[in-house]
Design an enzyme around this catalytic site. Structure first.
Site, PDB file in Angstrom:
ATOM      1  N   TYR A  78      14.848 -46.252 -54.934  1.00 30.75           N
ATOM      2  CA  TYR A  78      14.796 -45.614 -56.256  1.00 30.75           C
ATOM      3  C   TYR A  78      13.694 -46.215 -57.127  1.00 30.75           C
ATOM      4  O   TYR A  78      13.147 -45.535 -57.994  1.00 30.75           O
ATOM      5  CB  TYR A  78      16.155 -45.720 -56.966  1.00 30.75           C
ATOM      6  CG  TYR A  78      17.107 -44.608 -56.546  1.00 30.75           C
ATOM      7  CD1 TYR A  78      17.129 -43.401 -57.246  1.00 30.75           C
ATOM      8  CD2 TYR A  78      17.927 -44.748 -55.448  1.00 30.75           C
ATOM      9  CE1 TYR A  78      17.976 -42.378 -56.873  1.00 30.75           C
ATOM     10  CE2 TYR A  78      18.774 -43.732 -55.051  1.00 30.75           C
ATOM     11  CZ  TYR A  78      18.797 -42.547 -55.764  1.00 30.75           C
ATOM     12  OH  TYR A  78      19.624 -41.523 -55.381  1.00 30.75           O
ATOM     13  N   GLU A 108      26.166 -42.841 -54.643  1.00 34.08           N
ATOM     14  CA  GLU A 108      25.858 -42.956 -53.200  1.00 34.08           C
ATOM     15  C   GLU A 108      26.497 -44.209 -52.598  1.00 34.08           C
ATOM     16  O   GLU A 108      26.944 -44.184 -51.442  1.00 34.08           O
ATOM     17  CB  GLU A 108      24.330 -42.901 -52.991  1.00 34.08           C
ATOM     18  CG  GLU A 108      23.820 -41.478 -53.217  1.00 34.08           C
ATOM     19  CD  GLU A 108      22.349 -41.343 -53.580  1.00 34.08           C
ATOM     20  OE1 GLU A 108      21.563 -42.264 -53.257  1.00 34.08           O
ATOM     21  OE2 GLU A 108      21.975 -40.321 -54.192  1.00 34.08           O
TER      22      GLU A 108
HETATM   23  C1  HEM Z   1      16.527 -39.869 -59.563  1.00 30.08           C
HETATM   24  C2  HEM Z   1      15.936 -39.796 -58.396  1.00 30.08           C
HETATM   25  C3  HEM Z   1      16.083 -38.667 -57.417  1.00 30.08           C
HETATM   26  C4  HEM Z   1      16.345 -37.334 -57.619  1.00 30.08           C
HETATM   27  C5  HEM Z   1      16.563 -36.612 -58.939  1.00 30.08           C
HETATM   28  C6  HEM Z   1      16.361 -36.703 -56.317  1.00 30.08           C
HETATM   29  C7  HEM Z   1      16.596 -35.368 -56.113  1.00 30.08           C
HETATM   30  C8  HEM Z   1      16.681 -34.772 -54.870  1.00 30.08           C
HETATM   31  C9  HEM Z   1      17.029 -33.377 -54.631  1.00 30.08           C
HETATM   32  C10 HEM Z   1      17.337 -32.352 -55.722  1.00 30.08           C
HETATM   33  C11 HEM Z   1      17.003 -33.178 -53.296  1.00 30.08           C
HETATM   34  C12 HEM Z   1      17.317 -31.860 -52.559  1.00 30.08           C
HETATM   35  C13 HEM Z   1      18.791 -31.874 -52.258  1.00 30.08           C
HETATM   36  C14 HEM Z   1      19.245 -30.640 -51.484  1.00 30.08           C
HETATM   37  O1  HEM Z   1      19.134 -30.649 -50.274  1.00 30.08           O
HETATM   38  O2  HEM Z   1      19.669 -29.670 -52.098  1.00 30.08           O
HETATM   39  C15 HEM Z   1      16.647 -34.435 -52.667  1.00 30.08           C
HETATM   40  C16 HEM Z   1      16.478 -34.613 -51.308  1.00 30.08           C
HETATM   41  C17 HEM Z   1      15.895 -35.733 -50.770  1.00 30.08           C
HETATM   42  N1  HEM Z   1      15.635 -36.914 -51.413  1.00 30.08           N
HETATM   43 FE1  HEM Z   1      15.943 -37.313 -53.347  1.00 30.08          FE
HETATM   44  N2  HEM Z   1      16.105 -37.648 -55.370  1.00 30.08           N
HETATM   45  C18 HEM Z   1      15.924 -38.846 -55.988  1.00 30.08           C
HETATM   46  C19 HEM Z   1      15.658 -40.053 -55.370  1.00 30.08           C
HETATM   47  C20 HEM Z   1      15.307 -40.199 -54.051  1.00 30.08           C
HETATM   48  C21 HEM Z   1      14.876 -41.428 -53.442  1.00 30.08           C
HETATM   49  C22 HEM Z   1      14.819 -42.779 -54.129  1.00 30.08           C
HETATM   50  C23 HEM Z   1      14.552 -41.143 -52.149  1.00 30.08           C
HETATM   51  C24 HEM Z   1      13.988 -42.094 -51.088  1.00 30.08           C
HETATM   52  C25 HEM Z   1      12.728 -42.445 -51.113  1.00 30.08           C
HETATM   53  C26 HEM Z   1      14.807 -39.737 -51.938  1.00 30.08           C
HETATM   54  C27 HEM Z   1      14.636 -39.055 -50.748  1.00 30.08           C
HETATM   55  C28 HEM Z   1      15.051 -37.758 -50.520  1.00 30.08           C
HETATM   56  C29 HEM Z   1      14.910 -37.094 -49.228  1.00 30.08           C
HETATM   57  C30 HEM Z   1      14.277 -37.700 -47.972  1.00 30.08           C
HETATM   58  C31 HEM Z   1      15.446 -35.820 -49.389  1.00 30.08           C
HETATM   59  C32 HEM Z   1      15.485 -34.695 -48.339  1.00 30.08           C
HETATM   60  C33 HEM Z   1      14.157 -33.987 -48.414  1.00 30.08           C
HETATM   61  C34 HEM Z   1      14.039 -32.745 -47.557  1.00 30.08           C
HETATM   62  O3  HEM Z   1      14.973 -32.395 -46.823  1.00 30.08           O
HETATM   63  O4  HEM Z   1      12.981 -32.117 -47.640  1.00 30.08           O
HETATM   64  N3  HEM Z   1      15.262 -39.194 -53.113  1.00 30.08           N
HETATM   65  N4  HEM Z   1      16.463 -35.387 -53.646  1.00 30.08           N
END
Ligand code: HEM
Ligand SMILES: Cc1cc2nc3c(=O)[nH]c(=O)nc-3n(C[C@H](O)[C@H](O)[C@H](O)COP(=O)(O)OP(=O)(O)OC[C@H]3O[C@@H](n4cnc5c(N)ncnc54)[C@H](O)[C@@H]3O)c2cc1C
Length: 403
Positions: free
Chosen positions: A94, A136
């Site tokens: 994060y 989480e």
């Molecule tokens: C406040 C911070 C964050 C927000 C608002 C956020 C938001 C989101 C959202 C909206 C999704 C799509 C969820 C769905 O499948 O409907 C997602 C997927 C994902 N997030 Fe985050 N996220 C955050 C932090 C992080 C962090 C720290 C990481 C790691 C580096 C991360 C890695 C991922 C990955 C790998 C996916 C799946 C991407 C894909 O399938 O294309 N996220 N996140």
């Protein structure tokens, strides 16, 4: 956060609504330039199609809109949390995302990003990051505390590979360590990770578990994505179909996802699927039958033709044995023989089934492409079903906000 900072966040809502995707595209480019190793974690197909940038922009916008009371976002935090834990996202990551998001706000907004706005967004991000990583942490604890549960990636062996239709193939995955698996909740998915030589990267994808809950194996059923219109082949689905065979190893995470059938559901259940969207519903159906569900169960399925209709015989066998289960099928272009067998022509349309009895006390589970989900959702609402009774799952980053 101070009241002034919250007001500053609210003031940026119109900018985010207008430029949210521009900002998140910039953000991902920036983050991948500084941390190319993170390309192993993100789905590069979703990056190219822009779906992940849209999903993140929608989440950031929803957060800014609800900055006065972010707790209303808990259902969204839960959904994203299930995706994050299925990809083994950890709290320290994060900080990386935060650094690049704030820098992107500064660089995209230029002079409009005053020091006060940047401070407000830094505080807002920390608040959101602790809300999300805290949630989480409870999901990880739950996994670790569940019988045969685990967190992170675990090697599995493909013990069977079975063609279910011209384009859907099942993989039966058993733990390589010979142990048991966590019994999943019907509707949940796993993430599967494998190395893609073409990209020289690991890539992960989610697959709903299509088998009935058990403690020995998971079955996933994968559609080969040919991407005709875009002239691009689906990277992982084709790799699985063409190169992953019996005795090969893949890594998976333990079951996640909140698109699930409650154990104590005491009402009629209607399952509505489009194409490969049938996989989580099949697990639900098998579980309902196994638990001797005492209410009507109905399954509506639509696909292009009989050639791509997976699990057809299996569902017919269940229908022949269980009088409280009925099912209706639509093919885009049915043959005369299909029509004679009761297949409906065209796109799945609840209004086209005269025998269908939509019980307003029932629960409705919808899975398929986004346009399919939207149509079914709107038709159910028009038929009087309460939105709280409709659950849906998109097979990609969620970009629909229906309820
Ligand atoms: C406040 C911070 C964050 C927000 C608002 C956020 C938001 C989101 C959202 C909206 C999704 C799509 C969820 C769905 O499948 O409907 C997602 C997927 C994902 N997030 Fe985050 N996220 C955050 C932090 C992080 C962090 C720290 C990481 C790691 C580096 C991360 C890695 C991922 C990955 C790998 C996916 C799946 C991407 C894909 O399938 O294309 N996220 N996140
Ligand atoms: C919760 C969940 C459950 C799922 N369950 C299942 C399941 O049970 N069975 C199943 O088959 N799938 C399921 N999926 C979908 C699965 O995760 C993958 O998205 C799917 O297999 C396609 O992955 P891929 O690597 O083959 O395709 P990708 O390479 O990721 O491509 C996906 C699509 O984008 C197109 N595309 C690729 N590159 C580009 C580009 N440059 N520009 C524009 N478009 C492009 C491709 O043509 C393809 O149609 C699920 C997804 C989720 C989120």
């Amino acid at each position: 956060m101070t009241t002034e900072q919250k007001a500053l966040i609210t003031a940026t809502v119109p900018v985010l609504r207008e430029n949210g995707v521009l900002l998140t595209k910039y953000f991902y480019n920036r983050m991948f330039t500084h941390h190319p190793e993170l390309k192993n974690l993100f789905n590069m197909g979703n990056q190219k199609s822009g779906k992940q940038q849209t999903a993140l922009a929608l989440a950031v916008l929803a957060y800014a809109e609800n900055i006065a009371d972010p707790m209303v976002l808990l259902p969204v935090v839960d959904r994203i949390g299930h995706k994050h834990v299925s990809l083994d996202i950890r709290p320290e990551q994060y900080q990386i995302v935060g650094r690049h998001l704030i820098a992107s706000i500064q660089e995209v907004l230029g002079e409009a990003a005053t020091p006060a706005i940047v401070d407000a967004w830094s505080a807002a991000y920390q608040q959101l990051a602790s809300l999300m990583s805290g949630h989480e942490a409870t999901l990880y604890q739950h996994k670790a505390a569940t019988e045969s549960g685990w967190t992170g990636w675990r090697p599995f062996i493909v013990q069977r590979k079975v063609a279910e239709s011209n384009e859907i193939t099942s993989f039966y995955l058993y733990p390589a360590d010979g142990g048991n698996v966590t019994t999943h909740l019907p509707g949940q998915f796993i993430s599967l990770r494998t190395f893609l030589p073409e990209l020289k990267l690991n890539q992960s994808r989610q697959y709903s578990i299509s088998s009935e809950p058990n403690d020995e194996y998971y079955r996933i059923s994968v559609k080969r994505e040919l991407g005709h219109q875009l002239d691009t082949n689906g990277m992982i689905s084709n790799r699985l179909h063409d190169h992953v065979n019996v005795n090969d190893k893949v890594e998976i995470t333990s079951p996640s996802g909140n698109f699930t059938l409650a154990n104590d559901l005491d009402t009629p259940v209607t399952l509505i699927s489009g194409g490969v969207g049938l996989t989580p519903l099949l697990s639900m159906l098998q579980s309902l039958i196994k638990n001797d569900h005492q209410h009507p169960i109905t399954w509506l399925h639509g696909c292009r033709s009989e050639n791509v209709h997976a699990f057809k015989q299996h569902v017919e066998d269940i229908a022949a044995e269980y009088p409280n289960f009925s099912h209706y099928t639509f093919y885009n272009d049915p043959t005369d023989a299909n029509r004679a067998a009761g297949i409906f022509p065209g796109y799945l349309d609840i209004a086209a089934i005269p025998q269908l009895d939509l019980d307003l006390n029932g629960h409705y589970f919808v899975c398929g492409p986004a346009v399919f989900i939207t149509k079914q959702y709107e038709d159910l609402i028009a038929a009087g079903v309460n939105k709280d009774r409709i659950y849906f799952e998109e097979f990609g980053p969620q970009v629909l906000s229906l309820n």
